[in-house]
Design a protein around this motif. Sequence first.
Motif, short mmCIF file in Angstrom:
data_model
loop_
_atom_site.label_atom_id
_atom_site.label_comp_id
_atom_site.label_asym_id
_atom_site.label_seq_id
_atom_site.Cartn_x
_atom_site.Cartn_y
_atom_site.Cartn_z
N CYS A 9 0.84 -1.19 0.00
CA CYS A 9 0.00 0.00 0.00
C CYS A 9 0.88 1.24 0.00
O CYS A 9 1.96 1.25 0.60
CB CYS A 9 -0.89 -0.01 1.24
N ASP A 11 0.50 3.92 1.61
CA ASP A 11 0.62 4.54 2.93
C ASP A 11 1.88 3.98 3.59
O ASP A 11 2.04 2.77 3.67
CB ASP A 11 -0.62 4.22 3.77
N GLU A 13 2.91 3.46 6.52
CA GLU A 13 2.78 2.61 7.70
C GLU A 13 2.06 1.29 7.42
O GLU A 13 2.05 0.41 8.26
CB GLU A 13 2.00 3.37 8.79
N CYS A 14 1.47 1.15 6.25
CA CYS A 14 0.61 0.00 5.96
C CYS A 14 1.42 -1.12 5.28
O CYS A 14 2.27 -0.86 4.44
CB CYS A 14 -0.55 0.44 5.05
N ARG A 22 -2.96 2.01 -3.28
CA ARG A 22 -3.30 2.06 -1.86
C ARG A 22 -4.33 0.98 -1.57
O ARG A 22 -5.19 0.70 -2.41
CB ARG A 22 -3.89 3.43 -1.48
N HIS A 26 -6.93 2.79 2.88
CA HIS A 26 -6.20 4.04 2.71
C HIS A 26 -6.47 4.74 1.38
O HIS A 26 -5.71 5.62 0.98
CB HIS A 26 -4.69 3.79 2.87
N ARG A 28 -7.75 7.40 -1.05
CA ARG A 28 -8.01 8.83 -0.86
C ARG A 28 -9.44 9.16 -1.27
O ARG A 28 -10.00 8.53 -2.14
CB ARG A 28 -7.03 9.65 -1.69
N ARG A 105 -5.88 14.63 9.54
CA ARG A 105 -5.27 13.73 8.55
C ARG A 105 -4.65 12.52 9.24
O ARG A 105 -4.81 11.39 8.78
CB ARG A 105 -4.22 14.47 7.72
N ARG A 106 -3.93 12.75 10.33
CA ARG A 106 -3.34 11.64 11.08
C ARG A 106 -4.41 10.69 11.60
O ARG A 106 -4.25 9.48 11.56
CB ARG A 106 -2.51 12.15 12.25
N ARG A 108 -7.32 10.11 10.31
CA ARG A 108 -7.88 9.32 9.21
C ARG A 108 -6.95 8.19 8.81
O ARG A 108 -7.40 7.10 8.50
CB ARG A 108 -8.14 10.21 7.99
N THR A 109 -5.64 8.44 8.79
CA THR A 109 -4.70 7.42 8.33
C THR A 109 -4.23 6.50 9.45
O THR A 109 -3.80 5.39 9.19
CB THR A 109 -3.48 8.06 7.64
N HIS A 110 -4.29 6.96 10.70
CA HIS A 110 -3.88 6.16 11.86
C HIS A 110 -4.93 6.31 12.95
O HIS A 110 -4.71 7.00 13.95
CB HIS A 110 -2.52 6.63 12.38
#
Length: 118
Positions: A9, A11, A13-14, A22, A26, A28, A105-106, A108-110
């Motif tokens: 992915c 992202d 961290e993924c 993605r 993740h 968008r 944003r953080r 949403r992604t984490h």
Amino acid sequence: MPTSPPTRCGDPECQELTTQGRCEAHQRKAWANRSKEWGSGSTRKWRETRARQLDREPTCRWCGSHDALQVDHIIPLSEGGSKWDSANLQTLCSGCHEVKSDQDRRQRTHPEGSRLTF
């Protein structure tokens, strides 16, 4: 038609594998239709809503500054927050608005990450 082999992915961290850049978690948000969603008459409506909010709350809610004020959606529109409800609006200075947007944003992604509050 052959498909490309799965890759990690996009992202950072993924670890999920995907063939789309993605993983599903993740992807968008598609903002291409934002102008249609807001509609042609909504620019004036937003200016009026913004002016009412700044009259109600003429300083930054987080730091009390009077400079570079912006009207922020407390619950972001991308997360289903109301565009026009005054209960979903707050006045932030540009610095605090940037911090809050980064937090959103953080989050949403984490989603397991913590949110800073002032």
